[in-house]
Design an enzyme around this catalytic site. Structure first.
Site, mmCIF file in Angstrom:
data_model
loop_
_atom_site.group_PDB
_atom_site.id
_atom_site.type_symbol
_atom_site.label_atom_id
_atom_site.label_comp_id
_atom_site.label_asym_id
_atom_site.label_seq_id
_atom_site.Cartn_x
_atom_site.Cartn_y
_atom_site.Cartn_z
ATOM 1 N N LYS A 171 -6.145 18.462 27.969
ATOM 2 C CA LYS A 171 -7.278 18.904 26.690
ATOM 3 C C LYS A 171 -8.716 18.127 27.550
ATOM 4 O O LYS A 171 -8.326 16.962 27.324
ATOM 5 C CB LYS A 171 -6.538 18.751 25.345
ATOM 6 C CG LYS A 171 -7.532 18.641 24.331
ATOM 7 C CD LYS A 171 -6.689 18.289 22.526
ATOM 8 C CE LYS A 171 -6.206 17.144 22.436
ATOM 9 N NZ LYS A 171 -5.118 17.569 21.715
ATOM 10 N N PRO A 183 3.957 11.809 19.181
ATOM 11 C CA PRO A 183 4.643 11.440 18.072
ATOM 12 C C PRO A 183 5.245 11.854 19.360
ATOM 13 O O PRO A 183 7.169 11.896 19.046
ATOM 14 C CB PRO A 183 4.848 12.149 16.922
ATOM 15 C CG PRO A 183 3.779 13.457 17.425
ATOM 16 C CD PRO A 183 3.050 12.291 18.379
ATOM 17 N N ASP A 207 2.248 6.475 26.047
ATOM 18 C CA ASP A 207 0.722 6.284 25.051
ATOM 19 C C ASP A 207 0.747 5.326 24.779
ATOM 20 O O ASP A 207 1.415 3.824 25.114
ATOM 21 C CB ASP A 207 1.888 7.440 24.054
ATOM 22 C CG ASP A 207 0.103 7.983 23.089
ATOM 23 O OD1 ASP A 207 0.425 9.005 23.365
ATOM 24 O OD2 ASP A 207 0.142 7.332 22.592
ATOM 25 N N ALA A 237 5.816 16.234 20.011
ATOM 26 C CA ALA A 237 6.591 17.046 20.636
ATOM 27 C C ALA A 237 6.726 18.316 21.590
ATOM 28 O O ALA A 237 7.624 18.733 22.314
ATOM 29 C CB ALA A 237 5.872 17.714 19.171
HETATM 30 N N1 SAM Z 1 1.251 16.224 22.359
HETATM 31 C C1 SAM Z 1 1.690 15.447 21.478
HETATM 32 C C2 SAM Z 1 3.294 15.538 20.342
HETATM 33 O O1 SAM Z 1 3.104 16.700 20.824
HETATM 34 O O2 SAM Z 1 3.262 14.929 20.006
HETATM 35 C C3 SAM Z 1 0.686 14.434 20.140
HETATM 36 C C4 SAM Z 1 -0.538 13.812 21.104
HETATM 37 S S1 SAM Z 1 -1.907 13.627 20.009
HETATM 38 C C5 SAM Z 1 -3.260 14.936 20.048
HETATM 39 C C6 SAM Z 1 -2.976 12.457 21.520
HETATM 40 C C7 SAM Z 1 -2.116 11.161 21.560
HETATM 41 O O3 SAM Z 1 -3.267 10.889 22.918
HETATM 42 C C8 SAM Z 1 -2.228 9.695 20.517
HETATM 43 O O4 SAM Z 1 -0.754 9.652 20.431
HETATM 44 C C9 SAM Z 1 -2.701 8.923 21.437
HETATM 45 O O5 SAM Z 1 -2.522 8.035 21.342
HETATM 46 C C10 SAM Z 1 -2.458 9.327 22.633
HETATM 47 N N2 SAM Z 1 -4.058 8.196 23.870
HETATM 48 C C11 SAM Z 1 -5.547 8.308 23.248
HETATM 49 N N3 SAM Z 1 -5.814 7.284 24.155
HETATM 50 C C12 SAM Z 1 -4.809 7.145 25.236
HETATM 51 C C13 SAM Z 1 -4.634 6.443 26.294
HETATM 52 N N4 SAM Z 1 -6.294 6.110 26.516
HETATM 53 N N5 SAM Z 1 -3.632 6.179 27.628
HETATM 54 C C14 SAM Z 1 -2.604 6.985 26.729
HETATM 55 N N6 SAM Z 1 -3.089 6.958 25.371
HETATM 56 C C15 SAM Z 1 -2.866 7.706 24.963
#
Ligand code: SAM
Length: 193
Positions: A144, A33, A62, A35
């Protein structure tokens, strides 16, 4: 207020390893979202809050929609593994380049650990592939990953392209036991033989 507690992982990593500093251009992959982008905005001085320091830039990408945030530019509904996303990112980054590429991306977990691990390694590898077009020489990649069989493969790919590669396990991640980060510094395009 941070949008998600994942902010504390990046704050911890940055306090310890100095990844972000004023004036840098940052690509935040998997930014929703928002952060990590909030942290990056502060640390690179994207809002020019510190008038005596250089002003940086933050672009978040995202699959999901990311609600607007002052100081960042967002590319929502974009898949980092889709080749057409690269052009869009290049158009949005100042001079088409980033100094830091960070990825906190995570695939939707299936619950099958090995499969989830592989999917996340593949996401990291697509970020690494994209680096050749957008990461500045000497740049940093932070990503990650979940522990498993293919982590070594990612690590050796990173070592081909960066001067130093280390594994970081933030305190703030201790609950997600299989989660760690690669911090790779000193990007070079050419692969050594
Ligand atoms: N770092 C973010 C924060 O602090 O708000 C949280 C990230 S969350 C753990 C992981 C995100 O990776 C999700 O919102 C997901 O939609 C995104 N995601 C997963 N696969 C993706 C892709 N192929 N391309 C872009 N975003 C992707």
């Amino acid at each position: 207020n941070y949008r998600c507690r994942s902010a504390f992982k990046l704050l911890e990593i940055d306090d310890k390893h100095q990844v972000l500093c004023p004036g840098l251009s940052v690509l935040d992959c998997g930014a929703a979202p928002g952060a990590w982008s909030q942290v990056a905005i502060q640390r690179v001085n994207a809002l020019g809050t510190d008038a005596s320091a250089p002003v940086g830039f933050v672009l978040g990408v995202d699959l999901l929609r990311i609600a607007p945030l002052e100081g960042a530019v967002f590319l929502s509904n974009a898949d980092m593994t889709d080749p057409s996303t690269l052009n869009k990112i290049q158009e949005m980054l100042p001079s088409g380049k980033a100094d830091v590429i960070m990825s906190d991306m995570a695939p939707n977990a299936t619950g099958i650990q090995e499969l989830d691990h592989e999917k996340l390694i593949n996401l990291c590898l697509s970020v690494l592939d994209m680096s050749s077009s957008i990461l500045q020489p000497g740049g940093i990649m932070l990503c990650k990953f979940w522990n498993g069989r293919d982590a070594q493969l990612l690590q050796s790919r990173l070592m081909e392209h960066f001067c130093s590669v280390r594994i970081i396990k933030p305190q703030a991640s201790r609950k997600e036991s299989a989660e760690s980060y690669y911090l790779a510094r000193g990007y070079r395009k050419t692969v050594k033989n």
